[in-house]
Scaffold this active site. Structure first.
Site, PDB file in Angstrom:
ATOM      1  N   GLU A  47       3.748   2.948   0.221  1.00  0.00           N
ATOM      2  CA  GLU A  47       3.662   4.277   1.082  1.00  0.00           C
ATOM      3  C   GLU A  47       5.045   3.445   0.651  1.00  0.00           C
ATOM      4  O   GLU A  47       6.067   2.862   0.580  1.00  0.00           O
ATOM      5  CB  GLU A  47       3.844   4.410   2.194  1.00  0.00           C
ATOM      6  CG  GLU A  47       2.373   4.959   2.207  1.00  0.00           C
ATOM      7  CD  GLU A  47       1.709   5.841   2.041  1.00  0.00           C
ATOM      8  OE1 GLU A  47       2.811   6.907   1.587  1.00  0.00           O
ATOM      9  OE2 GLU A  47       1.057   6.065   1.918  1.00  0.00           O
ATOM     10  N   CYS A  53      11.831   9.044   4.066  1.00  0.00           N
ATOM     11  CA  CYS A  53      12.151   8.664   2.845  1.00  0.00           C
ATOM     12  C   CYS A  53      11.785   9.833   1.881  1.00  0.00           C
ATOM     13  O   CYS A  53      12.262   9.832   0.870  1.00  0.00           O
ATOM     14  CB  CYS A  53      10.577   7.731   2.740  1.00  0.00           C
ATOM     15  SG  CYS A  53       9.045   8.514   3.338  1.00  0.00           S
TER      16      CYS A  53
HETATM   17  P1  NAD Z   1      11.682  -3.065   2.140  1.00  0.00           P
HETATM   18  O1  NAD Z   1      11.096  -2.813   0.687  1.00  0.00           O
HETATM   19  O2  NAD Z   1      12.815  -4.019   1.991  1.00  0.00           O
HETATM   20  O3  NAD Z   1      11.252  -3.620   3.512  1.00  0.00           O
HETATM   21  C1  NAD Z   1      10.088  -3.051   4.110  1.00  0.00           C
HETATM   22  C2  NAD Z   1       8.608  -4.267   4.788  1.00  0.00           C
HETATM   23  O4  NAD Z   1       9.144  -4.785   3.249  1.00  0.00           O
HETATM   24  C3  NAD Z   1      10.173  -4.908   6.223  1.00  0.00           C
HETATM   25  O5  NAD Z   1       8.890  -5.461   6.687  1.00  0.00           O
HETATM   26  C4  NAD Z   1      10.593  -6.066   4.999  1.00  0.00           C
HETATM   27  O6  NAD Z   1      10.628  -7.328   6.017  1.00  0.00           O
HETATM   28  C5  NAD Z   1       9.639  -6.543   3.955  1.00  0.00           C
HETATM   29  N1  NAD Z   1      10.339  -7.232   3.091  1.00  0.00           N
HETATM   30  C6  NAD Z   1      11.475  -6.898   2.176  1.00  0.00           C
HETATM   31  N2  NAD Z   1      11.586  -7.683   0.665  1.00  0.00           N
HETATM   32  C7  NAD Z   1      10.550  -8.221   1.094  1.00  0.00           C
HETATM   33  C8  NAD Z   1       9.912  -8.957   0.539  1.00  0.00           C
HETATM   34  N3  NAD Z   1      11.013 -10.014  -0.641  1.00  0.00           N
HETATM   35  N4  NAD Z   1       9.104 -10.029   0.321  1.00  0.00           N
HETATM   36  C9  NAD Z   1       7.965  -9.093   0.754  1.00  0.00           C
HETATM   37  N5  NAD Z   1       8.317  -8.597   2.137  1.00  0.00           N
HETATM   38  C10 NAD Z   1       9.387  -8.625   2.178  1.00  0.00           C
HETATM   39  O7  NAD Z   1      11.756  -1.255   3.086  1.00  0.00           O
HETATM   40  P2  NAD Z   1      12.712  -1.029   3.894  1.00  0.00           P
HETATM   41  O8  NAD Z   1      14.354  -0.834   3.516  1.00  0.00           O
HETATM   42  O9  NAD Z   1      12.390  -1.146   5.468  1.00  0.00           O
HETATM   43  O10 NAD Z   1      12.830   1.115   3.959  1.00  0.00           O
HETATM   44  C11 NAD Z   1      13.299   2.160   3.120  1.00  0.00           C
HETATM   45  C12 NAD Z   1      12.885   1.999   2.030  1.00  0.00           C
HETATM   46  O11 NAD Z   1      10.973   2.188   1.961  1.00  0.00           O
HETATM   47  C13 NAD Z   1      13.428   3.540   1.173  1.00  0.00           C
HETATM   48  O12 NAD Z   1      13.227   3.351   0.087  1.00  0.00           O
HETATM   49  C14 NAD Z   1      12.414   4.654   1.434  1.00  0.00           C
HETATM   50  O13 NAD Z   1      11.883   5.775   0.743  1.00  0.00           O
HETATM   51  C15 NAD Z   1      10.575   3.572   1.552  1.00  0.00           C
HETATM   52  N6  NAD Z   1      10.127   4.145   2.700  1.00  0.00           N
HETATM   53  C16 NAD Z   1       8.794   4.770   2.297  1.00  0.00           C
HETATM   54  C17 NAD Z   1       8.102   5.890   2.914  1.00  0.00           C
HETATM   55  C18 NAD Z   1       6.503   6.219   3.016  1.00  0.00           C
HETATM   56  O14 NAD Z   1       6.115   6.725   3.712  1.00  0.00           O
HETATM   57  N7  NAD Z   1       6.406   6.651   1.694  1.00  0.00           N
HETATM   58  C19 NAD Z   1       8.481   5.582   4.145  1.00  0.00           C
HETATM   59  C20 NAD Z   1       9.445   5.357   4.928  1.00  0.00           C
HETATM   60  C21 NAD Z   1      10.114   4.776   3.859  1.00  0.00           C
END
Ligand code: NAD
Length: 455
Positions: free
Chosen positions: A206, A240
């Site tokens: 997602e 998002c």
């Molecule tokens: P992110 O990808 O930075 O982090 C998400 C999760 O991944 C966190 O739990 C984090 O600890 C982990 N993570 C971060 N970097 C990592 C790595 N290098 N390796 C493994 N795990 C890692 O996202 P965010 O900043 O928490 O959220 C914002 C993003 O999420 C935006 O792009 C938004 O559009 C998207 N989003 C999508 C939806 C959806 O339903 N499609 C919903 C909410 C947010």
């Protein structure tokens, strides 16, 4: 990862496959969330001043609705489904069994840190799996509440919360899972997909995207402005499926800007920063500085004020941001709304086709022809006509992205299906066994060539 081994053992002893066990776990979860609703809202406020109204409407109540629906319906969803039998298998009955995958890893983001962590967990429990949940480290208060809730209602061998940041996430991703459900950025989605590929683990991703919001000259402009302002600035623009940028027909651009300004003032008052109760702050200093940086060199039509001590950025309208600008490079994910005018479909195409397939798209228009054109010409996860964001409220609608905004979809029954392997089973009768398929192949080939009619 001793606990993961314990979960596997627990799963293999059939405990989670028992429907009563699943139902009780969901009921306990429901009760615990209801009992702690205030504490959850407090945690969300402590993390980024999420308004209590939004915490209730978009976090706890959404999760409770998902649980209630699952409790009511999952028994029916779990039943083996009989399909019409194939004539060539005569005599037979033919079935689809819903089988839990086993050990599920859920990795959640920070922007709706409660809802986006628990909504997939509900589907995974209902479908009979065990779960490891890794909430976002960027919303530590909510992460702590999630851990407390899960620990008080589930055995660790069933569902467990592992708190931590990137390193913990990577450690978890190095394990072999039966399914990974990830919500977050497209960049980290790629990392997750790569890790999953090592074990051929199926995934739901997602992700995000740059969501267009098109306002046609036939739109009801004032109403459009109100609905855009709501969808863009809830959660401080950190949604998002929020509109990322507006493409407005040049004939109504002036009218739309006036209406957007009026709507922002009506929603948040003239002292927006003082209206702390209605506008979430930016999650942390890093994201706040990133957003401030996006405004450099842009023509600000409204807002653009900020306060470093509180990660506060006001709802901001930007005029005609250039296609090559920083603001138009990537998903904004904050309270900044670029307004770009268009004249014809070619202008729209120039913008939308520049980015990967978005998670959402919105069209404001009275013309059915134009509504249909946008809906059918472009691929996007989901969207709305004459509104924004509301597509996520109906659990009968699958919620998910496409292309660079993700793969797979959930909510309601779709969540149950996501966490179930669909196992096809043909049950043959023994009372007759036509010999046609067995060697030696004596049946004239002309009859075999007619087989397609009977399959
Ligand atoms: P992110 O990808 O930075 O982090 C998400 C999760 O991944 C966190 O739990 C984090 O600890 C982990 N993570 C971060 N970097 C990592 C790595 N290098 N390796 C493994 N795990 C890692 O996202 P965010 O900043 O928490 O959220 C914002 C993003 O999420 C935006 O792009 C938004 O559009 C998207 N989003 C999508 C939806 C959806 O339903 N499609 C919903 C909410 C947010």
């Amino acid at each position: 990862m001793e606990l993961l081994q314990q979960q596997r053992k627990f799963f293999n002893t059939q405990q989670t496959k028992d429907l009563t066990f699943r139902k009780k776990a969901l009921q306990r979860l429901e009760q615990e969330i209801e009992a702690r609703e205030d504490a959850i809202c407090d945690a969300l406020y402590a993390d980024f001043k999420k308004p209590i109204f939004e915490s209730l409407a978009l976090e706890t109540q959404i999760v409770l609705a998902e649980i209630r629906l699952a409790i009511k319906k999952f028994g029916r969803w779990a039943k083996p489904k009989k399909v019409s039998a194939s004539w060539v298998n005569f005599p037979s009955s033919e079935w689809i069994y819903k089988e839990p995958y086993g050990s599920i890893l859920v990795i959640a983001p920070w922007n709706y840190p409660f809802q986006l962590a628990l909504a997939p967990v509900i589907g995974a429990i209902a479908a009979g799996n065990t779960v490891f949940l890794k909430p976002s480290e960027m919303a530590p208060n909510t992460s702590a509440v999630l851990k407390e809730i899960i620990e008080s209602v589930c055995l660790p061998e069933h569902v467990t919360v592992v708190e931590g940041g990137v390193e913990i996430s990577q450690e978890l991703l190095a394990q072999r899972w039966d399914y990974i459900f990830f919500t977050g950025s497209t960049q980290v989605g790629q990392i997750v997909y790569k890790s999953a590929a090592k074990h051929l683990t199926p995934v739901t991703l997602e992700l995000g995207g740059k969501n267009p919001c098109i306002v046609d000259h036939s739109a009801k402009v004032k109403l459009a402005a109100k609905r855009i302002v709501w969808g863009k600035f809830i959660n401080g623009g950190q949604t998002c499926i929020a509109p990322d940028y507006i493409l407005v027909h040049k004939k109504v651009k002036g009218e739309l800007i006036r209406a957007l300004k009026k709507s922002i003032t009506e929603s948040y008052g003239s002292d927006i920063e003082g209206a702390a109760e209605d506008l979430a702050r930016i999650i942390n200093a890093k994201h706040y500085q990133r957003l401030k940086g996006l405004l450099i060199g842009e023509e600000i039509l409204f807002g653009g004020t900020y306060n470093d001590s509180d990660n506060y950025l006001s709802p901001t309208l930007v005029n005609e941001s250039a296609l090559e600008s920083k603001l138009m490079e990537d998903e904004i994910f904050g309270p900044i709304l670029p307004i770009i005018s268009y004249e014809d479909k070619a202008d729209i195409e120039k913008y939308i086709s520049r980015y990967g397939k978005p998670l959402a798209a919105y069209v404001f228009s009275k013309s059915k022809k134009f509504q249909d054109y946008i809906t059918e010409a472009y691929s996007f996860g989901g969207g709305a006509i004459n509104d924004t964001v509301v597509q996520f409220t109906n659990p009968r609608l699958p919620f998910g992205g496409v292309g660079s905004s993700g793969m797979g979809a959930y909510h309601g029954q779709h969540s149950f299906e996501v966490f179930s392997h669909h196992k096809s089973v043909v049950k043959r009768g023994n009372w007759i066994d036509p010999s046609l398929r067995y060697p030696p192949y004596n049946l004239p080939l002309k009859y075999i060539k007619m087989l397609k009619k009977f399959l």
